[in-house]
Design an enzyme around this catalytic site. Structure first.
Site, PDB file in Angstrom:
ATOM      1  N   HIS A  55       1.069  -1.109  -0.135  1.00  0.00           N
ATOM      2  CA  HIS A  55      -0.121  -0.036   0.329  1.00  0.00           C
ATOM      3  C   HIS A  55       1.171   0.872  -0.150  1.00  0.00           C
ATOM      4  O   HIS A  55       0.536   2.444   0.530  1.00  0.00           O
ATOM      5  CB  HIS A  55      -0.987   0.084   1.390  1.00  0.00           C
ATOM      6  CG  HIS A  55      -1.780  -1.065   1.816  1.00  0.00           C
ATOM      7  ND1 HIS A  55      -2.603  -1.002   0.731  1.00  0.00           N
ATOM      8  CD2 HIS A  55      -2.053  -2.473   1.981  1.00  0.00           C
ATOM      9  CE1 HIS A  55      -3.348  -2.377   0.618  1.00  0.00           C
ATOM     10  NE2 HIS A  55      -2.823  -3.064   1.865  1.00  0.00           N
ATOM     11  N   HIS A 217      -7.241  -3.292  -0.787  1.00  0.00           N
ATOM     12  CA  HIS A 217      -6.460  -4.861  -0.690  1.00  0.00           C
ATOM     13  C   HIS A 217      -7.184  -5.868  -2.215  1.00  0.00           C
ATOM     14  O   HIS A 217      -7.093  -6.658  -2.959  1.00  0.00           O
ATOM     15  CB  HIS A 217      -6.525  -5.837   0.080  1.00  0.00           C
ATOM     16  CG  HIS A 217      -6.493  -5.415   0.989  1.00  0.00           C
ATOM     17  ND1 HIS A 217      -7.725  -4.384   2.138  1.00  0.00           N
ATOM     18  CD2 HIS A 217      -5.871  -5.661   2.217  1.00  0.00           C
ATOM     19  CE1 HIS A 217      -6.868  -4.553   3.285  1.00  0.00           C
ATOM     20  NE2 HIS A 217      -5.458  -5.056   3.100  1.00  0.00           N
TER      21      HIS A 217
END
Lengths: 329, 225
Positions: A55, A217
């Site tokens: 991320h 995700h």
């Protein structure tokens, strides 16, 4: 899917080595998957964050002055295990307690809880604030079920500022919790991300489709629809986010987050219509943050975060900070 | 069995479980972020790499070390869950130098209780508990019917456990998830077997098959991906 890497099985180790080589003055590695600030203070609450890798700049990018003191890295899109959380906390703890901040995900909750148990058994006082700001993931009556997306960054900012000025553990936790409840976010995506290890796309979309209300995700979201123009997406996300408050806020901070492959041009165009919509609702934007704060590899898409501000939160928001992911004077 | 023999059993189970990991990722791609199989692969690799270093310890020490290595390597959701299950098992056999079939009921029960305490999931929420809870219940119910708690009784109980676990994993297909990443999909989580339940059933079947020597025909699960 072409990615610039050496070996899919060592992406995190290789990335960490890159970080240490690039920024030796910023970071000290205190475990295989744990980093802390080089300029640790002797007399403040230690703010510890963490989450899955993949991320970036989240989460290691938020270690620095006015933000977090340490970070624990998990595998790709997976919560860190308790070890790096404990390592980061132990290395940065200076006697005033540890504040653990993490997103509301089953894995993160279990691992951070276990880490908290280990720390307390070792005599270190901890407080934990779980972050959930994504309005798409649960209705407002069940807001404690909401997952954490880009609002996490604003919560770090608030908690980090409080810790930096010397607030107590309970005060830092109170302000962090207040920040969580002040945030609302929602995202949309139009092209998938690819895990280095599997090379498979996270979802398949038609040429003109978009996924609404997804997380960070690559998991499927709430609904699939036709791709919208910037003004309509801005209206849709702004309305959903703002209407979720019990009372429409008067003053806000806005954070527009690119999910990885969406250009700055697109984010700015999107913001242009978000700002227009907020103005028409009589909402004043005190500050805007636009860029990539928490990505999903090369996902195409963005999220909108609004934080309702009062005097206290404004002050924390405006305080200086210095990190790879966010800096202000 | 001794600690060393337990370590050999664990090595076998890890290798077998690893072979199911690609299907686990495929299932996880439908409902989550596609990495469930990677977690299993990473975790079992970590155990296999270090097993030699502690196989001479007590069985409980082997379990504790396996728990620690799995948790460290994986994190995620299955890390804390299975690590807690293993630690609870270790507590049951604490100072024993041998584990035998008489310990199985207490071990099985402690393992599942550990999963339940850590994850706080109930039946019907489309998780691994939809395999473990029915499997344990069927195992315990079968034993209650037995007059003698011998090898044959345990074998029968294991058969019941695998059958119940099979029904459980199949049942997750039509459930709506309320826990974990799949819960974000709401009604869209229907129609797919839960990846955590799938991997749980594979683990159950592998362990039971190895311990009983049985092969449990008719319990192959079609993942549908």
């Amino acid at each position: 899917m072409k990615k610039l890497l050496q070996n899919p099985d060592s992406v995190i180790e290789d990335m960490l080595e890159g970080v240490i080589r690039a920024y030796p003055g910023r970071y000290r590695q205190v475990g295989v998957r744990a980093l802390v600030r080089r300029d640790l203070s002797r007399d403040k609450v230690a703010v510890i964050i963490g989450g899955g890798s993949g991320h970036e700049p989240a989460f290691l990018g938020y270690v620095g002055h006015g933000l977090a003191d340490g970070v624990a890295l998990g595998n790709m899109f997976a919560s860190p295990s308790p070890d790096p959380i404990v390592e980061a906390a132990t290395a940065s703890h200076s006697g005033r307690g540890v504040l653990l901040l993490y997103g509301n995900y089953a894995g993160d909750v279990m691992n951070f809880e276990m880490a908290s148990e280990f720390l307390q058994a070792a005599g270190i006082k901890t407080a934990s604030v779980v972050i959930g700001d994504d309005v798409a993931s649960a209705p407002s009556e069940e807001s404690e079920r909401r997952r954490g997306i880009a609002g996490e960054i604003l919560v770090y900012k608030i908690a980090g500022a409080a810790a930096e000025r010397g607030d107590s553990l309970s005060e830092c936790a109170r302000l962090a919790d207040k920040a969580v409840h002040a945030c609302r976010s929602m995202g949309a995506a139009w092209s998938p991300c690819y895990l280095p290890q599997t090379g498979r796309p996270s979802f398949e979309l038609g040429a003109t489709e978009m996924e609404l209300g997804l997380g960070v995700h690559g998991e499927p979201g709430l609904e699939r629809m036709e791709m919208l123009k910037a003004d309509r997406l801005a209206d849709l996300l702004t309305e959903r986010v703002v209407r979720d408050y019990a009372e429409i806020p008067m003053k806000v901070c806005v954070l527009v987050n690119g999910l990885g492959s969406t250009s700055m041009m697109e984010l700015l165009i999107f913001y242009r219509f978000v700002h227009q919509r907020l103005e028409s609702l009589g909402i004043q934007v005190h500050k805007a943050h636009i860029g990539e704060f928490i990505t999903s590899q090369e996902m195409g898409g963005c999220s909108l975060t609004v934080m309702a501000l009062d005097e206290e939160l404004s002050e924390m928001l405006d305080a200086p900070c210095n990190s790879l992911g966010m800096s202000q004077v | 069995m001794t600690g060393s023999e337990l370590a050999d059993l664990i090595a076998f189970v890890c290798q077998q479980w690893q072979e199911t990991s690609d299907t686990c990722s495929l299932l996880d791609n439908e409902l989550g972020d596609g990495d469930h199989g990677i977690s299993i692969h990473t975790g079992t690799q970590a155990i296999l790499a270090r097993l030699e270093t502690y196989k001479d310890g007590l069985p409980s020490e082997v379990l504790k070390a396996v728990s620690r290595d799995f948790l460290s390597a994986v994190g995620a959701s299955i890390g804390p869950l299975y690590a807690t299950g293993l630690l609870r098992m270790a507590a049951v056999i604490a100072n024993q130098e041998w584990v035998d079939s008489r310990d199985v009921p207490a071990l099985f029960s402690a393992f599942v209780q550990g999963l339940s305490d850590r994850g706080k999931a109930h039946l019907g929420e489309k998780t691994m508990m939809d395999v473990w809870l029915p499997a344990l219940a069927a195992f315990q119910d079968a034993l209650k019917e037995m007059v003698l708690l011998d090898e044959e009784a345990l074998q029968k109980a294991c058969q019941h456990a695998v059958r119940a676990g099979n029904e459980g994993v199949q049942a997750t297909k039509e459930m709506v998830a309320t826990k974990g990443r799949a819960s974000r999909l709401g009604i869209r989580s229907k129609g797919f077997i839960d990846p955590g339940a799938y991997s749980a059933f594979q683990l159950l079947r592998i362990v039971m098959a190895k311990c009983t020597g049985l092969s449990f025909p008719g319990t192959v699960v079609d993942p549908g991906v």
